[in-house]
Design an enzyme around this catalytic site. Structure first.
Site, PDB file in Angstrom:
ATOM      1  N   GLU B 124      18.143  77.649  32.235  1.00 19.33           N
ATOM      2  CA  GLU B 124      19.456  77.425  31.625  1.00 19.33           C
ATOM      3  C   GLU B 124      19.447  77.838  30.145  1.00 19.33           C
ATOM      4  OE1 GLU B 124      20.467  73.308  31.216  1.00 19.33           O
ATOM      5  OE2 GLU B 124      22.626  73.689  31.364  1.00 19.33           O
ATOM      6  N   LYS B 201      28.963  76.087  35.121  1.00 21.92           N
ATOM      7  CA  LYS B 201      28.402  74.752  35.400  1.00 21.92           C
ATOM      8  C   LYS B 201      29.497  73.744  35.744  1.00 21.92           C
ATOM      9  CE  LYS B 201      25.196  71.593  32.938  1.00 21.92           C
ATOM     10  NZ  LYS B 201      24.224  71.590  31.796  1.00 21.92           N
ATOM     11  N   CYS B 238      21.741  72.978  36.105  1.00 19.00           N
ATOM     12  CA  CYS B 238      21.180  71.758  35.493  1.00 19.00           C
ATOM     13  C   CYS B 238      21.713  70.435  36.050  1.00 19.00           C
ATOM     14  CB  CYS B 238      21.345  71.830  33.972  1.00 19.00           C
ATOM     15  SG  CYS B 238      20.280  70.622  33.125  1.00 19.00           S
TER      16      CYS B 238
END
Lengths: 390, 390
Positions: B124, B201, B238
């Site tokens: 990330e 995300k 994540c």
């Protein structure tokens, strides 16, 4: 013999590893493997240790330290889970097989009462062998019993009232009102010995020797949470642990502890066992208790396992290894892989909300997005969101 | 210094344990911990080992043996993931900081190409420090760049084309077309060096030093699956790994490999790390790759962590430990906790469907039930399914 010799089985991977580490290495193992805050080991009353030794079961108890809050009092609860083997040859009369299990169970439940357990959960189909591997309907269907007044319920109602303990009793249920159908059901008995409700297994396996869909259907009781004197509890029975949505709905309905009474064998699932119930605790900010039976069960007639191998009489090894996970992902070591056991967790239910506040998984969950996505995905003409390379 | 000394950090828990076990105990550990079928370790070309030693990174490669089918040819793919630390002090000019990472990355990507990796995923926000702990907007927002023609994309497009490799590049994205907003985005570059799409995300943390909601919003790209020359891939960035529904939708859309490029530190999440991405592989019958950065990053100005402790300049220790899990739950050991690394998995994508056939998790999923349950649960007047004790 009901179960074959398990002397060749490793008694405990957790204990093997910790016996090989010391000092800082052991500390790092405990931090990374079990969680930073770790549990504290609780001591067991001497009389209880003697009872356990006499009847050949393990007792382990752990405390999950939790921060005190200003406005809410701590809600300390002792959770107990029991894993056990069957006791009687599977070709003996049903009543004898069941009574054999009842007789050993009295001792373990008494030990739980002596340790002041408030909520106790037994393993899946606890009062019978896990005979679905055979695909024979008889005699096994005769183990099915009324949730309200069957022998397993009657046996546990008395103990629940005597010890003031909530008991979850996962049984094979016979529903006489609806076509004599059979279900895989968890009966919830409150601390006065009253049946307050039941939950039927939502997801049924068709894998290896777990021919359970031959005997019963996907449950029709939704995702109930039982609000007991000692906290809000739910039951995700066995194969439901592979389904994150099943865990999720118990969380949405407010569960603080979700029990996962199971029966699973080492060749099939042992590398998944430490993962799924623990993941559910993390994802849903509640306690989970994974419970598995113990021993290798042997059946009168040969059966095949759908794996091209020869017909045989023995199920694989039920590896026990029951464990408890807290909402912050901290977990206890597992019980033995080979022995009956009682595992106790002393928990503060306030930790559930504390972890939600800290991690924010419910706030960031975007349930609206997924309610819409899933409603689209189940349509027969659903077009998956695919981006092509060219 | 960009990162502080990590000599006090345990290099690898996995290696520590296996170094203490032999014979049958080691076999049992590998069976229970990593999975029955286990991976095979693949040997690395000597020149590549020398390259890795020279540039101080680890290379590890594993094969997941898969049964051949009669009607489908094997679909063998080499997946690569890279974990790395930053290289330059965080008070240096942005271009210098970025170039420092580019320079080290060339060597690791070359090693991946030498091992014939087909699909490569970086960590990330790979071309910058994870500066969100500071809550300062500048200079950090200046790292945000165009997904199509920003410096990170341009750098990797050239390498993707040169090596014929699909590369996933998780960056901080600047969207000039829509209000100059910033996103946490994974850019997918195909084997010809073309950007084929991006994913933003979906779930943004507000925990500890992960003040990411200060900088960017929950993603608006749904759950895209990228159908590349080498298989159908998706990216769960994540914090999305804490959300089973996020993993689920990538599975519903057909993903065969889901990458989880992350940045997370040891005090916060290390006991969750081996659980969540592995659980997702099991629940959704696809491969998952969990990737974490390495080292302790130090920032020019003091910041607080919302934990009542003193202001400080250092983030916690990013513990690496990247690993790959197969759809049957078998996993590789993790990469180092302290060192840059390249982890390679040689997989047969046919295993995804084989596991669905064996375990039956998609068949038994009851998505209709959950589409309805979630649609009800998101209503403001939803009444949870609660059964009271009396």
């Amino acid at each position: 013999m009901a179960t074959s010799a398990t002397s060749s089985e490793l008694p405990s991977l957790d204990k093997l590893i910790t016996s090989r580490l010391t000092g800082n290495e052991l500390e790092e193992y405990n931090r990374i493997q079990y969680g930073k805050n770790k549990y504290d080991e609780l001591s067991i009353a001497k009389a209880n240790l003697e009872l356990a030794e006499k009847h050949n079961f393990e007792i382990a108890a752990y405390n999950f330290p939790t921060k005190n809050e200003e406005l809410r009092s701590a809600r300390i609860v002792k959770i107990g889970v029991i894993q056990h083997s069957i006791t009687t040859a599977t070709d003996k009369p049903i009543v004898e097989q069941r009574q054999g299990i009842f007789s050993k169970m009295i001792n373990i439940i008494e030990a739980a009462a002596n340790e002041n357990v408030n909520i106790l959960c037994l393993q899946e189909a606890w009062s019978m062998p896990f005979a679905f591997c055979t695909r024979e309907k008889y005699p096994w269907c005769e183990f099915a019993e009324s949730a309200i007044e069957g022998p397993s319920t009657m046996f546990l109602k008395e103990l629940a009232a005597r010890f003031g303990m909530v008991i979850i009793s996962p049984i094979l249920e016979r529903d006489e009102v609806h076509g004599d159908t059979i279900w895989n059901t968890a009966v919830v008995i409150n601390e006065s010995g009253k049946v307050i409700g039941k939950h039927r297994k939502n997801h049924i396996p068709r894998v290896g020797d777990f021919n359970e869909s031959t005997y019963y259907f996907e449950g029709n009781t939704g995702h109930p949470v039982f609000e007991t004197k000692f906290g809000k509890i739910a039951i995700n029975i066995c194969y439901g642990r592979h389904h994150p949505l099943n865990w999720l709905m118990f969380g949405i309905n407010g569960a603080e502890i979700v029990f996962n009474p199971s029966a699973t064998v080492s060749g099939l699932s042992e590398h998944l066992w430490p993962i799924e119930a623990r993941n559910a605790a993390i994802a849903n900010s509640y306690y989970t208790c994974a419970i598995n039976r113990v021993g290798t069960e042997k059946f009168p007639n040969e059966f095949t396992s759908g794996d091209g191998k020869l017909a045989h009489n023995e199920f694989g090894h039920f590896y026990g290894s029951s464990y408890i996970t807290a909402p912050d992902g901290v977990r206890t070591p597992g019980l033995s892989r080979v022995k009956d056991g009682l595992l106790i967790g002393k928990v503060d239910l306030n930790l559930c909300r504390q972890v939600k506040d800290k991690w924010g998984f419910t706030m960031t969950q975007r349930l609206n997005l997924y309610a819409e996505s899933l409603s689209n995905a189940v349509k027969n003409d659903y077009e998956p969101q695919i981006i092509h390379s060219n």
